[in-house]
Design a protein around this motif. Structure first.
Motif, PDB file in Angstrom:
ATOM      1  N   ARG A   1       0.830  -1.210   0.000  1.00  0.00           N
ATOM      2  CA  ARG A   1       0.000   0.000   0.000  1.00  0.00           C
ATOM      3  C   ARG A   1       0.863   1.258   0.000  1.00  0.00           C
ATOM      4  NH1 ARG A   1      -2.645  -3.251   3.865  1.00  0.00           N
ATOM      5  NH2 ARG A   1      -4.642  -4.068   3.122  1.00  0.00           N
ATOM      6  N   GLU A   2       2.027   1.165   0.629  1.00  0.00           N
ATOM      7  CA  GLU A   2       2.909   2.338   0.678  1.00  0.00           C
ATOM      8  C   GLU A   2       3.399   2.733  -0.708  1.00  0.00           C
ATOM      9  OE1 GLU A   2       6.258   1.703   3.139  1.00  0.00           O
ATOM     10  OE2 GLU A   2       7.086   3.712   2.878  1.00  0.00           O
ATOM     11  N   GLY A   3       3.655   1.741  -1.551  1.00  0.00           N
ATOM     12  CA  GLY A   3       4.139   2.045  -2.896  1.00  0.00           C
ATOM     13  C   GLY A   3       3.055   2.167  -3.939  1.00  0.00           C
ATOM     14  N   TYR A   4       1.755   2.099  -3.522  1.00  0.00           N
ATOM     15  CA  TYR A   4       0.668   2.136  -4.501  1.00  0.00           C
ATOM     16  C   TYR A   4       0.690   3.436  -5.315  1.00  0.00           C
ATOM     17  CZ  TYR A   4      -4.089   2.020  -6.359  1.00  0.00           C
ATOM     18  OH  TYR A   4      -5.176   2.037  -7.192  1.00  0.00           O
ATOM     19  N   GLY A   5       0.839   4.549  -4.610  1.00  0.00           N
ATOM     20  CA  GLY A   5       0.824   5.828  -5.320  1.00  0.00           C
ATOM     21  C   GLY A   5       1.974   5.957  -6.301  1.00  0.00           C
ATOM     22  N   SER A   6       3.159   5.448  -5.944  1.00  0.00           N
ATOM     23  CA  SER A   6       4.309   5.533  -6.852  1.00  0.00           C
ATOM     24  C   SER A   6       4.067   4.708  -8.105  1.00  0.00           C
ATOM     25  CB  SER A   6       5.573   5.045  -6.126  1.00  0.00           C
ATOM     26  OG  SER A   6       5.829   5.836  -4.974  1.00  0.00           O
ATOM     27  N   PHE A   7       3.503   3.513  -7.944  1.00  0.00           N
ATOM     28  CA  PHE A   7       3.224   2.688  -9.119  1.00  0.00           C
ATOM     29  C   PHE A   7       2.178   3.348 -10.026  1.00  0.00           C
ATOM     30  CE2 PHE A   7       5.645  -1.135  -8.810  1.00  0.00           C
ATOM     31  CZ  PHE A   7       5.892  -1.347  -7.455  1.00  0.00           C
ATOM     32  N   ILE A   8       1.130   3.931  -9.424  1.00  0.00           N
ATOM     33  CA  ILE A   8       0.084   4.562 -10.238  1.00  0.00           C
ATOM     34  C   ILE A   8       0.646   5.773 -10.972  1.00  0.00           C
ATOM     35  CG2 ILE A   8      -2.099   5.788 -10.112  1.00  0.00           C
ATOM     36  CD1 ILE A   8      -2.359   2.793  -9.895  1.00  0.00           C
ATOM     37  N   GLU A   9       1.457   6.593 -10.306  1.00  0.00           N
ATOM     38  CA  GLU A   9       2.042   7.755 -10.976  1.00  0.00           C
ATOM     39  C   GLU A   9       2.992   7.328 -12.088  1.00  0.00           C
ATOM     40  OE1 GLU A   9      -0.252  10.319  -9.214  1.00  0.00           O
ATOM     41  OE2 GLU A   9       1.298  10.877 -10.661  1.00  0.00           O
TER      42      GLU A   9
ATOM     43  N   ARG B   1       8.258   5.283 -18.589  1.00  0.00           N
ATOM     44  CA  ARG B   1       7.384   4.520 -17.699  1.00  0.00           C
ATOM     45  C   ARG B   1       8.071   3.245 -17.210  1.00  0.00           C
ATOM     46  NH1 ARG B   1       3.329   4.033 -20.873  1.00  0.00           N
ATOM     47  NH2 ARG B   1       3.502   1.875 -21.564  1.00  0.00           N
ATOM     48  N   ARG B   2       8.804   2.595 -18.116  1.00  0.00           N
ATOM     49  CA  ARG B   2       9.529   1.392 -17.713  1.00  0.00           C
ATOM     50  C   ARG B   2      10.575   1.713 -16.647  1.00  0.00           C
ATOM     51  NH1 ARG B   2      12.816   0.318 -22.371  1.00  0.00           N
ATOM     52  NH2 ARG B   2      13.973   2.028 -21.449  1.00  0.00           N
ATOM     53  N   ASP B   3      11.323   2.806 -16.820  1.00  0.00           N
ATOM     54  CA  ASP B   3      12.353   3.162 -15.846  1.00  0.00           C
ATOM     55  C   ASP B   3      11.740   3.518 -14.498  1.00  0.00           C
ATOM     56  OD1 ASP B   3      14.401   4.917 -18.299  1.00  0.00           O
ATOM     57  OD2 ASP B   3      14.068   2.797 -17.939  1.00  0.00           O
ATOM     58  N   ALA B   4      10.605   4.237 -14.513  1.00  0.00           N
ATOM     59  CA  ALA B   4       9.965   4.612 -13.258  1.00  0.00           C
ATOM     60  C   ALA B   4       9.455   3.384 -12.508  1.00  0.00           C
ATOM     61  CB  ALA B   4       8.814   5.592 -13.527  1.00  0.00           C
ATOM     62  N   LEU B   5       8.844   2.442 -13.241  1.00  0.00           N
ATOM     63  CA  LEU B   5       8.365   1.220 -12.595  1.00  0.00           C
ATOM     64  C   LEU B   5       9.525   0.374 -12.093  1.00  0.00           C
ATOM     65  CD1 LEU B   5       5.427   0.201 -14.951  1.00  0.00           C
ATOM     66  CD2 LEU B   5       5.278   1.084 -12.639  1.00  0.00           C
ATOM     67  N   HIS B   6      10.653   0.387 -12.826  1.00  0.00           N
ATOM     68  CA  HIS B   6      11.835  -0.336 -12.376  1.00  0.00           C
ATOM     69  C   HIS B   6      12.292   0.203 -11.016  1.00  0.00           C
ATOM     70  CE1 HIS B   6      15.964  -2.191 -13.664  1.00  0.00           C
ATOM     71  NE2 HIS B   6      15.527  -2.652 -12.508  1.00  0.00           N
ATOM     72  N   GLY B   7      12.312   1.516 -10.870  1.00  0.00           N
ATOM     73  CA  GLY B   7      12.692   2.093  -9.595  1.00  0.00           C
ATOM     74  C   GLY B   7      11.708   1.746  -8.485  1.00  0.00           C
ATOM     75  N   CYS B   8      10.391   1.720  -8.795  1.00  0.00           N
ATOM     76  CA  CYS B   8       9.391   1.357  -7.777  1.00  0.00           C
ATOM     77  C   CYS B   8       9.570  -0.091  -7.330  1.00  0.00           C
ATOM     78  CB  CYS B   8       7.983   1.568  -8.342  1.00  0.00           C
ATOM     79  SG  CYS B   8       7.554   3.287  -8.685  1.00  0.00           S
TER      80      CYS B   8
END
Length: 714
Positions: free
Chosen positions: A613-621, A631-638
């Motif tokens: 739940r803590e990372g939900y907002g990061s994944f959605i953004e 988008r791939r790089d951002a999800l990789h970091g999440c």
């Protein structure tokens, strides 16, 4: 003689009294007395009409209700068939729309089409269609689930109908048979009484008086008929009692119970059918609302950040700007013409003018190419860094702080040449090539250590200290990777993948009989000392071995009883129990769909979802980013920010789903379908925006498309 006549008269009165006296079958009670127990607990809004109650309490009530229940079952199955066909059409349309969008996204990136604002805005329009396709796929899955629910409802109603058809009609038949036997006994009794009456009055015409020893006298014949009549009277009286008992049981218990049970089944089927129709209407409204918000989002304070309508997006196409940008990009290719003037040959000029003409000729030479023109390139520069700047092939290596220096066109030729050396200066914006695909350098050979599972399998391995290369203290079983290019001397050898992708089951040291469902991944890791829980490992092992070619894997539900038994086994049996070894298909009833349902249920019952739940907002953004590479790089970091237990479990699951996608031609499950099936389970229910459901599916879809880039496939 007179005594005998008085005795016969008394017997005759007794027979007639038994015939016409108190032995009579009770008639059916009135309607209020028929169903006292069935009508009292039912709190109906309005009492049924008297005609309905009369039918239900009659002998045709059970058969009438059986026919009515049969109609409800047929209606439920017809609606289930309609929903199945509609689901197939919606799924086919959504997949076709996705393929169309991807094809056109590739076409607008080609250099033979318009670039600039046209390509950007048309790309935004196509992504709106992609979100509409995601909504359609979610709608198709909902309809398919309704189809399965209605089929299960119809089967349950059919079983109940067969049971009460047997019980209710059997009670009616017993009462009917008892009445038929009573009527036969009455007919025999009436016949013997008439014969006795004729013998007593002396009318012996047509009667037989022959016995075994010869002709009988009138007195003997009369005595025989009297005894037969008395026996028939007793039999008739007994049949009347039996018929009365059967009718009382039918009226008091048999018929009311059957009628009540059948009415309950009819009400349950009708209400369930109505509920499914209401859900169908709701899903249609949700589909239309989601597509409408994708085409034209809300305005004002409720509008999502960065959301624009399709009309506004296409209105921003700047044709003049695109034209000027395209034509202006050729400004560097303009060749400057030399001055046009007359030059007389020196041999024809006068001697005194030769030096001047020579000096003029020397001054009129065409100018050499300035630094602003493109010099001949000595070769293209090779980028030896990662193919993905700012991204991490290894989970623990930080992002590279590379800042390429791009010269402006206004600087002096000397600075430009000193900065680029022998390389060509940057091309204009419309002609820059796209970023290369995110694909790390493949390994030519694989070390045998890669064939071992990516986690410790023995107690000795668990006791080994963490390697210095793992800053987070996780001995994952795969070598560290710095994020740069691996030199041939340090590159690990590799071998072709084996036939079975799953390793042998790990040895678990947790105490027997401890629960698995409902515990967090960190709790299971602390208790069992394995990064990947046993139930996840065994489920992936079973599907990798037996279910990769199963059509609709993870989309079709398993048998409920099988799933319940498997769940209880993992919650009660010790980890080393042979029944938990899914290399034997008999342990999961040869039903891989039940194993897939069990795996999804395990993730659904986690106190904190797999992606947290803590990372939900990061994944959605990250999912809102339209550029695929970003988008791939951002999800990789999440993903790299997940806890150790969540990261290890997600890695095992995604690598397994990647193998499922590789068999899409057989199992019909691509990245889009798997993303929609797993998104609510792995991320939890979306909180707020309707569009979050599509963004959740995009998170899983992007991770599955870039599996080998985000995770090291060892």
């Amino acid at each position: 003689m007179s005594d005998r006549n008085s005795r016969e008269s008394t017997n005759g009165d007794h027979v007639n009294g038994g015939r016409n006296g108190s032995l009579s079958i009770p008639t059916s009670p009135s309607v209020p007395q028929a169903l006292p127990a069935a009508s009292s607990p039912v709190a109906a809004p309005s009492a049924p009409p008297a005609a309905v109650e009369n039918v239900l309490t009659s002998s045709i009530g059970i058969s009438t209700l059986l026919d009515r229940l049969k109609q409800s079952i047929a209606s439920a199955r017809d609606l289930a068939s309609f929903l199945k066909k509609r689901s197939s059409l919606e799924e086919e349309q959504a997949n076709g729309l996705k393929r169309l969008v991807r094809a056109h996204l590739e076409s607008i990136r080609r250099p033979d089409g318009k670039a600039g604002s046209y390509a950007r805005q048309v790309g935004e329009m196509l992504r709106v269609h992609e979100r509409m396709a995601d909504n359609g796929m979610q709608f198709a899955l909902s309809l398919h689930q309704m189809h399965e629910d209605l089929n299960e409802l119809g089967n349950a109603m059919e079983r109940g109908r067969k049971q009460w058809k047997h019980d209710g009609l059997d009670a009616e038949k017993r009462a009917s048979d008892a009445e038929s036997a009573m009527q036969k006994a009455k007919a025999r009794y009436d016949s013997l009484a008439e014969q006795y009456d004729r013998a007593k009055t002396g009318d012996t015409k047509g009667s037989r008086r022959l016995g075994i020893k010869g002709p009988k006298s009138a007195e003997q014949h009369e005595s025989d008929l009297l005894s037969k009549t008395q026996a028939a009277d007793a039999d008739y009286e007994e049949k009347v009692r039996q018929a009365r008992t059967q009718r009382e049981q039918l009226v008091r218990t048999g018929r009311p119970n059957a009628v009540k049970a059948l009415r309950d089944l009819i009400n349950e089927c009708d209400h369930a059918l109505t509920l499914q129709l209401q859900k169908y209407a709701t899903f249609n409204e949700k589909l239309l609302l989601g597509n409408g918000l994708a085409v034209s989002p809300l305005e004002g304070k409720d509008a999502a950040v960065g959301s624009r309508s399709m009309r506004d997006t296409l209105h921003d196409i700047d044709n003049d700007g695109d034209f000027h940008g395209y034509v202006g990009s050729y400004s560097g290719k303009i060749s400057r013409p030399s001055d046009i003037h007359y030059e007389q040959h020196p041999t024809l000029a006068s001697k005194q003018q030769q030096p001047q003409q020579a000096s003029m000729g020397a001054s009129s030479q065409p100018p050499t190419m300035s630094a602003t023109n493109y010099p001949p390139s000595g070769g293209l520069a090779v980028n030896t860094s990662n193919s993905q700047p700012g991204s991490m092939n290894n989970r623990f290596s930080g992002p590279q702080q590379t800042q390429p220096t791009t010269p402006s066109y206004s600087q002096t030729p000397q600075s430009a040449s000193s900065q680029y050396g022998n390389q060509q200066p940057p091309m204009p914006e419309p002609y820059r090539t796209q970023q290369p695909a995110y694909n790390p350098s493949p390994q030519s050979a694989r070390d045998p250590a890669y064939n071992s599972p990516p986690y410790p399998t023995t107690l000795q391995d668990r006791a080994l200290p963490a390697s210095p290369a793992g800053p987070r203290g996780v001995t994952s079983g795969y070598p560290p990777h710095s994020g740069g290019i691996i030199s041939p001397s340090t590159q690990q050898p590799s071998f072709p993948p084996q036939e079975s992708h799953a390793p042998p089951p790990p040895a678990h040291s947790g105490p027997p009989g401890q629960p698995v469902f409902g515990l967090s991944l960190q709790s299971l890791f602390d208790r069992d000392a394995t990064p990947v829980p046993l139930i996840v490992h065994q489920s992936l092992l079973a599907i990798d071995t037996f279910g990769l070619d199963t059509e609709g894997i993870y989309r079709l539900s398993g048998t409920s009883s099988h799933v319940t038994q498997l769940r209880n086994a993992f919650n009660t049996l010790p980890p080393s129990h042979p029944s938990l070894d899914f290399r034997n298909p008999a342990n999961f009833f040869h039903d891989v769909n039940s194993v897939a349902t069990l795996l999804k249920r395990f993730f659904a019952e986690l106190p904190d979802p797999l992606l947290t739940r803590e990372g939900y907002g990061s994944f959605i953004e990250a999912a809102r980013i339209e550029d695929e590479g970003a988008r791939r790089d951002a999800l990789h970091g999440c993903v790299n920010e997940l806890p150790d237990a969540n990261y290890a479990t997600l890695r095992a699951l995604v690598l397994h789903l990647h193998r499922v996608v590789q068999r899409e031609g057989r199992n019909r499950m691509g990245t889009g379908n798997l993303g929609i099936c797993f998104a609510p389970t792995l991320m939890g229910q979306h909180n707020g925006q309707i569009g979050d459901a599509g963004l959740q599916a995009r998170v899983l879809d992007t991770i599955l498309i870039n599996t080998t880039s985000i995770f090291d496939d060892d």
